[in-house]
Write an enzyme that holds these catalytic residues in place. Structure first.
Site, mmCIF file in Angstrom:
data_model
loop_
_atom_site.group_PDB
_atom_site.id
_atom_site.type_symbol
_atom_site.label_atom_id
_atom_site.label_comp_id
_atom_site.label_asym_id
_atom_site.label_seq_id
_atom_site.Cartn_x
_atom_site.Cartn_y
_atom_site.Cartn_z
ATOM 1 N N GLY A 20 11.180 8.684 -13.978
ATOM 2 C CA GLY A 20 10.978 9.258 -15.416
ATOM 3 C C GLY A 20 11.908 10.724 -15.088
ATOM 4 O O GLY A 20 12.651 11.239 -15.895
ATOM 5 N N ASP A 204 -2.732 12.443 -9.119
ATOM 6 C CA ASP A 204 -3.849 13.424 -9.394
ATOM 7 C C ASP A 204 -4.870 12.292 -9.610
ATOM 8 O O ASP A 204 -4.706 11.220 -10.062
ATOM 9 C CB ASP A 204 -3.689 14.159 -10.494
ATOM 10 C CG ASP A 204 -3.172 13.575 -11.585
ATOM 11 O OD1 ASP A 204 -3.991 13.528 -12.505
ATOM 12 O OD2 ASP A 204 -1.978 13.297 -11.747
#
Length: 235
Positions: A20, A204
């Site tokens: 991305g 995360d």
């Protein structure tokens, strides 16, 4: 040339990695590829072609979210004939036994995006990875001694959610992690009859709060990249 990619015909390989972040595309090209050329800088969305272990491969930034990756995947396939597309990106874990820096290979992707509902009114299309790419990536990871997870991920349209209730429920149904692009990649690959895969690193954990820094997300996670490259050059 296409609307968002300025490459000439022949400048993009049939196998491509799709981070991305365009700066991750640059990092991949500079760190892993040889004989690198930059073929795209439109809107700062960098694209490169080089060789990996003697075989030609490209890497193209896509931006974040279903609409952005859809633009680049459509153009790469329709205008440049790309056949094998592998997303390399980050995700947030929602399972207790999935840890930060674990590698996840998305077998399929559920979504809250309306992309497929607009295409298939009244139906929920279930996009899937290409099995050959998936197996090659899984084998590459296990050969490196990594604990690679394979399963369902959530492609979300919203990064900052007001409620996590649905995410928790999806976790109860075995969804491993949340990201923002895979369902679009897999659906477009199915539409055009090409091969697609998402190889993700957990950056995360949604519920424990454990996380990595933005710099770490941009310039580390090398195991994910190597797995994707090894799979790409075998196609």
């Amino acid at each position: 040339m296409s609307v968002h990619i300025e490459a000439k015909q022949g400048e993009i390989a049939e196998s491509i990695l799709l981070p991305g972040d365009p700066l991750r595309a640059k990092y991949i090209a500079e760190t892993f590829l040889e004989d690198v050329t930059c073929y795209n800088n439109v809107r700062g969305m960098l694209g490169f072609t080089g060789t990996y272990k003697g075989k030609r491969v490209s890497v193209q930034g896509t931006g974040m979210g279903v609409p952005s990756i859809s633009i680049y995947v459509n153009e790469l396939i329709q205008s440049y004939g790309v056949k094998n597309l592998i997303r390399v990106g980050t995700c947030g874990a929602i399972q207790k036994d999935v840890k930060v820096r674990d590698v996840i290979i998305a077998m399929t992707a559920c979504t809250d995006s309306n992309m497929n509902r607009l295409t298939f009114p009244g139906f929920d299309f279930a996009p899937t990875a290409n099995f050959d790419l998936l197996k090659k990536a899984y084998d590459a990871g296990t050969e490196k001694g990594l604990h690679v997870r394979v399963g369902n991920v959530l492609t979300a349209d919203v990064f900052y959610r007001e409620s996590m209730d649905m995410v928790k429920k999806l976790g109860d149904y075995g969804v491993l992690a949340v990201e923002m692009e895979t369902t679009a990649l897999y659906t477009l690959a199915a539409k055009y009859g090409v091969n697609a895969l998402s190889v993700l690193t957990v950056s995360d954990h949604i519920f424990t709060g454990e996380e990595t820094t933005s710099e770490e997300r941009q310039t580390t996670f090398n195991e994910m990249i190597e797995i994707a490259l090894d799979a790409a050059i075998q196609q």
